[in-house]
Design a protein around this motif. Structure first.
Motif, PDB file in Angstrom:
ATOM      1  N   UNK A   1      52.699  32.164  38.954  1.00  0.00           N
ATOM      2  CA  UNK A   1      51.469  31.882  39.709  1.00  0.00           C
ATOM      3  C   UNK A   1      50.917  30.507  39.367  1.00  0.00           C
TER       4      UNK A   1
ATOM      5  N   UNK B   1      60.274  37.463  46.138  1.00  0.00           N
ATOM      6  CA  UNK B   1      58.945  36.890  46.363  1.00  0.00           C
ATOM      7  C   UNK B   1      58.907  35.418  45.963  1.00  0.00           C
TER       8      UNK B   1
ATOM      9  N   UNK C   1      48.082  37.251  48.403  1.00  0.00           N
ATOM     10  CA  UNK C   1      47.601  35.870  48.414  1.00  0.00           C
ATOM     11  C   UNK C   1      48.790  34.931  48.458  1.00  0.00           C
ATOM     12  N   UNK C   2      48.673  33.903  49.284  1.00  0.00           N
ATOM     13  CA  UNK C   2      49.761  32.933  49.377  1.00  0.00           C
ATOM     14  C   UNK C   2      49.886  32.155  48.082  1.00  0.00           C
ATOM     15  N   UNK C   3      48.761  31.940  47.381  1.00  0.00           N
ATOM     16  CA  UNK C   3      48.828  31.113  46.179  1.00  0.00           C
ATOM     17  C   UNK C   3      49.115  31.935  44.930  1.00  0.00           C
ATOM     18  N   UNK C   4      49.256  33.235  45.075  1.00  0.00           N
ATOM     19  CA  UNK C   4      49.585  34.108  43.933  1.00  0.00           C
ATOM     20  C   UNK C   4      50.776  34.961  44.354  1.00  0.00           C
ATOM     21  N   UNK C   5      51.998  34.411  44.210  1.00  0.00           N
ATOM     22  CA  UNK C   5      53.144  35.145  44.729  1.00  0.00           C
ATOM     23  C   UNK C   5      53.381  36.490  44.048  1.00  0.00           C
ATOM     24  N   UNK C   6      53.122  36.553  42.728  1.00  0.00           N
ATOM     25  CA  UNK C   6      53.400  37.795  42.010  1.00  0.00           C
ATOM     26  C   UNK C   6      52.080  38.482  41.678  1.00  0.00           C
TER      27      UNK C   6
END
Lengths: 138, 173
Positions: A63, A95, B46-51
């Motif tokens: 992240x 992902x 969220x696009x900015x929090x992939x995991x």
């Protein structure tokens, strides 16, 4: 980093901003040491290569990396995908690939290049790309 | 008098107690609904929090548990459907699904126009039934008299009003 090449031109333009009147040869730049691209890459590869990396550290690392203004190098992503393998986490591996494609934004040539570089790893670990699974389109 | 005051006080506290109860607590004990616990990490797209912090599906069924066991083995053995199922266990929406828009704007715009139109009808009704007559000075005859007077007075004779009137031919230029 991939973005460095793209933004280097813009970087040189911003460097030449006007400075208010200062004594002779002194420029108002910070004296901090700037990390080179290679140092950045190797730092992140080392981070993900930790053998006992736990899920929290993987998530935090990924992240944070996606939060930076750059697309990670394939070698960093390779290290992250192997970390996913150690943690038995296929979903997050896919992902990560999606996140890389999203991060490239309008630069559509970055993602195919990354996939091409990661092909051996993807085949070795058995990670399917989002395109193969059909989730690249809504 | 004290008794009536006590009665009013009792009624008021009952009323306010009901109104001041937090809606979550009210809902929770009026009918069984899931209340989101904000004190523990939540799943988010969220696009900015992939995991995300937690997987999307927490309570796994028997087949899903078996799939998770298979995930510990070699991923080359998994079929495409199994890989997709594993992905959907952890993530609710893919990046493409997060990015897709909706047609909601059409509904919103349509609603706005409907209400504007309705307001227009109300304003029209008001104009017809509420407003009184306009002053008589706005009638055709009155305006003609007014204009004649302005011409006679030579209002703005250089560049403006009277300049446009031809005094010889007694007509507009």
């Amino acid at each position: 980093m991939i973005s460095a090449a793209v933004l280097r031109g813009i970087g040189t333009l911003t460097r030449t901003r006007a400075v208010f009147t200062a004594p002779l040869a002194v420029r108002c730049y910070s004296h901090a040491k700037v990390e080179t691209d290679e140092e950045f890459d190797s730092r992140w590869v080392t981070y993900f290569s930790k053998p006992d990396l736990d899920t929290w550290e993987l998530r935090k690392g990924m992240n944070t990396l996606i939060g930076y203004d750059l697309v990670p190098e394939p070698k960093i992503l390779d290290s992250a995908l192997r970390a996913c393998r150690r943690l038995n986490d296929l979903a997050n591996a896919i992902r990560i690939l999606e996140a890389v494609k999203d991060k490239s934004g309008p630069h559509k040539e970055i993602y195919p290049y990354v996939i091409q570089e990661l092909k051996p790893t993807l085949q070795e670990l058995g990670i399917s790309t989002p395109e193969e699974l059909g989730i690249h389109k809504a | 008098m004290l008794a009536s005051r006590a009665l009013v006080r009792g009624l008021q506290s009952g009323f306010w107690r009901r109104v001041s109860t937090s809606s979550a607590a009210w809902v929770a004990h009026t009918h069984d609904v899931d209340v989101v616990d904000c004190s523990v990490p939540q799943y988010n797209n969220r696009l900015d929090t992939p995991l995300p912090d937690v997987p999307f599906v927490r309570n796994l069924s028997v087949e899903q548990k078996k799939l998770k066991e298979n995930e510990k083995g070699s991923w080359t053995q998994l079929t495409k459907e199994e890989k997709l199922a594993l992905y959907r266990l952890t993530h609710e929406l893919s990046y493409a699904e997060m990015r897709q828009g909706s047609k909601e704007w059409m509904t919103v715009l349509g609603g706005v126009f409907i209400f504007l139109g309705f307001t227009g009808l109300l304003v029209w009704w008001q104009r017809v039934y509420v407003y009184g007559d306009v002053p008589h000075t706005l009638s055709q005859e009155s305006v003609a008299q007014q204009t004649q007077r302005m011409i006679d007075m030579r209002v703005n004779p250089v560049h403006g009003f009277s300049n446009k009137w031809d005094y010889e031919k007694k007509q507009w230029k």
